[in-house]
Scaffold this active site. Sequence first.
Site, PDB file in Angstrom:
ATOM      1  N   HIS A  87       0.863  -1.173   0.000  1.00  0.00           N
ATOM      2  CA  HIS A  87       0.000   0.000   0.000  1.00  0.00           C
ATOM      3  C   HIS A  87       0.903   1.228   0.000  1.00  0.00           C
ATOM      4  O   HIS A  87       1.904   1.276   0.735  1.00  0.00           O
ATOM      5  CB  HIS A  87      -0.945  -0.003   1.203  1.00  0.00           C
ATOM      6  CG  HIS A  87      -2.107  -0.934   1.037  1.00  0.00           C
ATOM      7  ND1 HIS A  87      -2.854  -1.416   2.088  1.00  0.00           N
ATOM      8  CD2 HIS A  87      -2.648  -1.489  -0.094  1.00  0.00           C
ATOM      9  CE1 HIS A  87      -3.814  -2.205   1.630  1.00  0.00           C
ATOM     10  NE2 HIS A  87      -3.710  -2.272   0.315  1.00  0.00           N
ATOM     11  N   ASP A  89       1.171   4.205   1.091  1.00  0.00           N
ATOM     12  CA  ASP A  89       1.633   4.991   2.242  1.00  0.00           C
ATOM     13  C   ASP A  89       2.743   4.292   3.018  1.00  0.00           C
ATOM     14  O   ASP A  89       3.268   4.856   3.984  1.00  0.00           O
ATOM     15  CB  ASP A  89       0.469   5.327   3.175  1.00  0.00           C
ATOM     16  CG  ASP A  89      -0.309   4.113   3.650  1.00  0.00           C
ATOM     17  OD1 ASP A  89      -0.557   3.212   2.834  1.00  0.00           O
ATOM     18  OD2 ASP A  89      -0.678   4.063   4.839  1.00  0.00           O
TER      19      ASP A  89
END
Length: 326
Positions: A87, A89
Amino acid sequence: MMESWTKASSQNVDNPVAEKPSAVPFAVTILGSGSASPALDRHQTAQLVTYCGDHFLIDCGEGTQYRLIEQRARPSRLKYIFISHLHGDHYFGLMPLLSSLNMGGRTEELYLFGPHGLDEIITTTFRMSNGQFFFPLHFQAIDADKPALLLDLPALTVESIPLDHGIGCTGFLFREKQHKPKLLRDRLPDNVPVGVLKALKEGQNVLDETGHVLYAAADYTTPGPKPRSYAYCSDTRYNERIIEQIQGVDLLYHEATFRDDNGQRASEVHHCTARQAAQLARKAGVGQLLIGHFSSRYKTFDEFRSEAQDEFPLTELATEGQSFKV
């Protein structure tokens, strides 16, 4: 895949870390504790673990290299990078960091541990930009379904922790090895052979030719300091399956994206509440809990700490820029 990529061995990685007393520095610095949606007052996930002069980067959210500079931690000193999952982030800052290291003239090896496919992402990016690595970059893919030993250094090991996030995702367990006993020289007679001293330092009894104990390790040594440990649990739904692996760690970081007011939402998107993180810490009997990965919908965090401390009093916020001793 670019030729500069090779698979790192968890058993044969050369490292300057030497076995020393537990007084050696072992700390975690929070570089980013926000979640996926950007916020002006916080940054995406990244942490710097330091042990005996070595630097380990855990996750690399957007802007991580700036956060390292702000903390006066030279990116060039990094030797190991661990990425928990794909992901954005948690890894969108990796490409700029690698590019900066490349442009900075790095020649030292770098070891990267992460999910299957991360190597393809990096290789494709550098190929499309007509780039190449000028330093050896070793990649080891992590199996997210079962715990594994990733790194075995002279004084420290790093293991993966399988998590529940709807995508292959792992945490990381840093565990100091048992220290050798401390020799009580004042109890020993003069002119003891060097071989005897070496055996006692290894905790071994010294026997005579008939098998009788000449020097008992228990009489001439004291146990080494208790090994320290740090567990990093990235994005995950409440998951009691990890309790056995993290049992008794000195310091646990566990995501706490939501508070109780969004408990159902937390489960739906494979995240935890602050209370759930604290329940896991209590059941695992850890020494201290850090919580982070706060959703951008929250503007203050004192209620995260209060909610967690209801279950586990030794809870602190993973405040950006703050370092915690293990």
